[in-house]
Design an enzyme around this catalytic site. Structure first.
Site, PDB file in Angstrom:
ATOM      1  N   SER A  44     -17.969 -25.678  29.099  1.00  0.00           N
ATOM      2  CA  SER A  44     -16.873 -24.987  29.786  1.00  0.00           C
ATOM      3  C   SER A  44     -15.651 -24.986  28.872  1.00  0.00           C
ATOM      4  O   SER A  44     -15.719 -24.475  27.755  1.00  0.00           O
ATOM      5  CB  SER A  44     -16.585 -25.648  31.137  1.00  0.00           C
ATOM      6  N   THR A  45     -14.544 -25.583  29.306  1.00  0.00           N
ATOM      7  CA  THR A  45     -13.306 -25.558  28.528  1.00  0.00           C
ATOM      8  C   THR A  45     -13.526 -26.123  27.124  1.00  0.00           C
ATOM      9  O   THR A  45     -13.986 -27.246  26.961  1.00  0.00           O
ATOM     10  CB  THR A  45     -12.219 -26.377  29.240  1.00  0.00           C
ATOM     11  N   HIS A  78     -19.073 -21.388  30.986  1.00  0.00           N
ATOM     12  CA  HIS A  78     -18.163 -20.796  31.963  1.00  0.00           C
ATOM     13  C   HIS A  78     -17.278 -19.771  31.254  1.00  0.00           C
ATOM     14  O   HIS A  78     -16.412 -20.136  30.453  1.00  0.00           O
ATOM     15  CB  HIS A  78     -17.297 -21.876  32.616  1.00  0.00           C
ATOM     16  N   MET A 124     -14.204 -28.955  31.794  1.00  0.00           N
ATOM     17  CA  MET A 124     -13.493 -29.545  32.921  1.00  0.00           C
ATOM     18  C   MET A 124     -14.383 -29.553  34.157  1.00  0.00           C
ATOM     19  O   MET A 124     -15.170 -28.639  34.368  1.00  0.00           O
ATOM     20  CB  MET A 124     -12.218 -28.731  33.197  1.00  0.00           C
ATOM     21  N   ASP A 163     -19.557 -29.703  36.834  1.00  0.00           N
ATOM     22  CA  ASP A 163     -20.727 -28.838  36.805  1.00  0.00           C
ATOM     23  C   ASP A 163     -21.676 -29.294  35.704  1.00  0.00           C
ATOM     24  O   ASP A 163     -21.276 -29.491  34.558  1.00  0.00           O
ATOM     25  CB  ASP A 163     -20.298 -27.384  36.565  1.00  0.00           C
TER      26      ASP A 163
END
Length: 232
Positions: A47-48, A73, A167, A170
């Site tokens: 993600s991030t 993401h 972050m 998930d």
């Protein structure tokens, strides 16, 4: 004497928060199921900070790798161009995943931003990608938990799971399911993460075998591919 101002009772402001679904809303867990096919696969969640982490990881991988499925993401308008950029940099082929696509070695499949990416086994074809436009899981679509659960159900001990910077949580539950199905899992370490959220949760839940700096994951992945041939 003046007339007092009229008091108006304002209604409190409410904020609608989207429900945080688990992977159950997309597919059921199938614990104890033997791998349906003798074919290796690698699944990655991020993600991030994940776009640069994926670039750093994938650009140093050589040919000879099994299919790699990635849930990052990212909004849907960016995933196709992201895959094309990686394809121009990597020795492996990198593409946006399509529905009902037979998975090939030396190919990386990036989940499109509009759908969950799942792994399926089709006896006549082998491992196949599947796209699902169902509700977000952990408020994300694509969701890492969905990809990891599908790999646990289908590939089990023939799978290697990797969770990178990001972050939230998930992928943590899905990584534990992968481990329980016999997969081997690696988490990126805190020092090399932009956000040590998803890896931290996966480690806390007991779903990882190793925690490594980003720069060490590619070499370890190559070694694991050689050490862990597909098992029936």
């Amino acid at each position: 004497m003046g007339i007092p101002p009229k008091v108006v009772n304002a209604k409190p402001t409410t904020i609608d928060v989207a429900p945080s679904h688990s992977a159950d809303i997309i597919l059921a867990r199938q614990p104890g199921r033997a791998p349906l096919l003798r074919q290796s696969v690698i699944v990655i969640g991020s993600s991030t900070g994940g776009t640069e982490a994926l670039r750093a990881l994938l650009t140093v991988l050589p040919e000879g790798m099994p299919p790699i499925l990635v849930a990052q993401h990212m909004p849907e308008m960016f995933t196709k161009s992201f895959a094309a950029r990686l394809d121009s940099l990597c020795k492996l082929r990198v593409k946006e995943a399509e529905d009902n696509e037979r998975l090939q070695a030396n190919t990386v499949y990036i989940a499109p931003g509009h759908s969950h990416l799942l792994l399926q086994a089709v006896p006549a074809l082998g491992l196949v990608s599947s796209l699902n436009a169902g509700p977000p899981v952990n408020r994300h679509r694509p969701s890492v938990d969905v990809l990891f659960r599908s790999a646990a159900n289908v590939a089990g001990k023939n799978c290697i799971g990797i969770i990178l910077t990001g972050m939230g949580r998930d992928g943590a539950s899905g990584m534990l399911e992968l481990k329980q199905a016999g997969a081997y899992n690696i988490a990126q370490d805190e020092a090399s993460c932009v956000v040590f959220g998803m890896p931290k949760e996966a480690i806390a839940q007991g779903g990882t075998h190793e925690v490594l700096p980003l720069t060490s994951i590619a070499a370890r992945l190559q070694a694991l591919v050689q050490q862990r041939p597909p098992q029936s």
